[in-house]
Design an enzyme around this catalytic site. Structure first.
Site, PDB file in Angstrom:
ATOM      1  N   GLY A 144     -10.710  56.899   6.580  1.00  0.00           N
ATOM      2  CA  GLY A 144     -11.444  56.690   5.366  1.00  0.00           C
ATOM      3  C   GLY A 144     -12.581  56.176   5.500  1.00  0.00           C
ATOM      4  CE  LYS A 168     -25.539  51.790   3.087  1.00  0.00           C
ATOM      5  NZ  LYS A 168     -24.481  52.124   4.251  1.00  0.00           N
TER       6      LYS A 168
END
Lengths: 381, 381
Positions: free
Chosen positions: B169, B187
């Site tokens: 995941g 970011k």
């Protein structure tokens, strides 16, 4: 907001200078010793600050419990916010000062008292609002980290590492509070107060680095280990555990990449997982920047790091146990549950099976009481 | 404060659950897709949230620029605070949303958009109030760090490392944004906006890890180096520089102890020195805990991460240069200022003299345009 500075030493000078350039803050009077008020903005009577209605906050960077406590209490009672870098003060009187602050609707913040420039307590105090903290701690003393690093990377002996640290201003003339672990212990006490709402003042175990020798450094290195002084606190069955002791870590552990006078503070939240913060643990500018950050937090509305329910109490380290690396006179090795042992002159070096923290510290105290030397470091679980 | 949650995926479910246990916060309605409102507290019409006067704040965790932007704008116009984990949204529309928030006296915070559980942007936004930031960046993408670590420590090839990350995941079915470096780039854009007041939207250089092979990992390891994907931003003569590229670091560098899906974000302040924060870069609970921390900050009075003067503009990387480690077809090695080179089949591996970041990225684009393979990683200064 005009900020008065109590103390004009290394950190105080840094705070005063930074105030000139910070958003929303301005330089106020500076409290100095009697006879040292040689500038119009210096003052040697605390009442001149407490009664000055233009002063909105006080930054206490004098150190020591008194008169710092009396001065901070007077400022809070006058409705002034208080920020301090003084871990001895907060460990001894933090709960009392926090209560005074609440009563007088003032702020009481002390980020700079733990971790130097690292914003550890600030973030911890935020994290507890929405997460549950399980454990916290880390490398919280820059002086001893500098010395351990110098001994291990540069091969210095203890005395030379200490002399080096003193020359660089990382260690004081009397280094006892640092090398004995007391400074780190006070910081983990503050961490427990912020993270768990319990300021542990009894039941603490504390071992510093005074017994660590060049021979210990060399032997650990041969085994791929590196020594750091770790402060550890966490939730235990009956409240909190809190202790300071050397730890021998695999050379690839994150702690071993913390060099010189740096600090590494960590907490583990149930939801956040591990949060680790690294920065300079001491020095004028890092510490001053932590004081200024707390003042900025006050402008943003922050008021408290200690919850209203925070109480002082007893640490319970009885549930803490791990394997240790120990050097002690060969005749005493039988006192430990030996997993592996080898001789080194008249000493034995031992890897133990798990031993409780309390038992290990008690054995060391007993041996020293009978004049024997011992060094021990916890091993990773 | 009642908090509505926009989006009920991995992070949204975590936020909703954490709201039940957070000081001063309570669960509000959750926006789900049409037809998915199978509980009374789920709603599929944003107007039901915007017009609900009992909702004080909105946590946007849907991802994507639209409809997230329209929903957040509507919430701010209704005077509701907005917290988001959505870096694509903030990189594209952050300045606009921050202006709307100011106009309507609401908060707009986005800690969770950079660094996962690491409180990087929050602390950076505090630091700028009293310190001057010189540089910032770090390991800002957990997916690629997991893959690089798996390739280097466990010897996996790229495809297996990606499959592993997807199974756990950590990587999405379409991993492009992560492996191309775009996620880390967004970011560092946010970091520059908070730290320098300039959101760079042009002039950026971005290299991901798509060219990194098991053979590259093995060769770097032989030389005592370890590869990490680094985002770097800082003050330049004409504004800011900002880029993302792999970096080959000595194995004892702090970055190399950042394993699995962890992030390491850092900034350097003139006064604070280097402040480094490490924590989990992705996942339900770390990201949800960052969203909750922002909501707690709002309760304490925090309103903005972007200063009123923040503008978007062009990055200038022309002053950035360093030596690189490069693998490219042997015939192209002459295009680089070679310091040291050796053959590896039909490829050359080269250590260069300093090359500008822009030149290095341009050469890679040119080679790929002509069908040639190339991997490069910056070396430490």
């Amino acid at each position: 907001m005009k900020v008065a500075v109590l103390g004009f030493g290394t950190v105080g000078k840094g705070v005063y200078e930074m105030l000139a350039h910070a958003d929303g803050l301005e330089q106020g009077p500076v409290l100095v010793r009697p006879g040292k008020a040689d500038e119009p903005w210096k003052i040697s009577d605390i009442n001149g600050i407490v009664s000055d209605v233009s002063v909105g906050a006080v930054a206490e960077v004098m150190g020591g419990v008194e008169p710092a406590f009396s001065y901070c209490a007077a400022a809070l009672k006058a409705g002034k916010h208080v920020v301090t870098s003084n871990k001895a003060l907060v460990a001894a009187k933090g709960i009392e000062l926090a209560a005074l602050a609440r009563e007088h609707k003032a702020a009481f913040l002390f980020s700079a008292a733990c971790g130097g420039g690292v914003p550890f307590l600030h973030n911890l105090s935020l994290a507890v609002l929405s997460d549950r903290i399980e454990s916290l701690g880390g490398i919280l003393n820059g002086t001893t980290n500098y010395m351990l690093d110098a001994m291990q990377r540069r091969g210095l002996d203890y005395a030379s590492a200490l002399a080096d640290a003193q020359r660089l201003g990382y260690a004081e003339a009397d280094p006892t509070a640092d090398v004995s672990g007391l400074d780190a212990l006070r910081k983990i006490m503050l961490g427990c107060a912020v993270g768990f709402g319990l300021l542990p003042v009894e039941g603490l175990d504390c071992e510093g680095i005074e017994s660590f020798s060049a021979a210990d450094a060399a032997d650990l290195k041969k085994r791929g280990l590196c020594c750091r002084l770790l402060a550890r606190g966490g939730k235990s069955a009956s409240g909190v555990y809190a202790y300071v002791e050397p730890m021998a870590l695999g050379a690839s552990a994150a702690e071993c990449s913390v060099l010189d006078n740096f600090n590494m503070a960590r907490y583990r939240g149930v939801n956040s997982g591990d949060i680790i913060m690294i920065g300079q643990g001491a020095g004028r500018w890092p510490t001053a920047s932590a004081v200024l950050r707390d003042l900025s937090c006050i402008l943003r509305g922050e008021r408290a790091m200690l919850g209203a329910g925070c109480v002082s109490g007893k640490a319970d380290n009885s549930g803490c146990a791990h394997s240790y690396y120990v050097r002690l006179p060969a005749g005493y090795a039988g006192r430990l549950p030996v997993k592996e042992a080898w001789r080194d002159g008249g000493d034995a070096r031992v890897i133990t099976e798990p031993v409780s923290v309390a038992d290990m510290h008690a054995l060391a105290a007993e041996l020293r009481g009978s004049g024997a030397g011992i060094f021990f470091a916890a091993l990773e679980d």
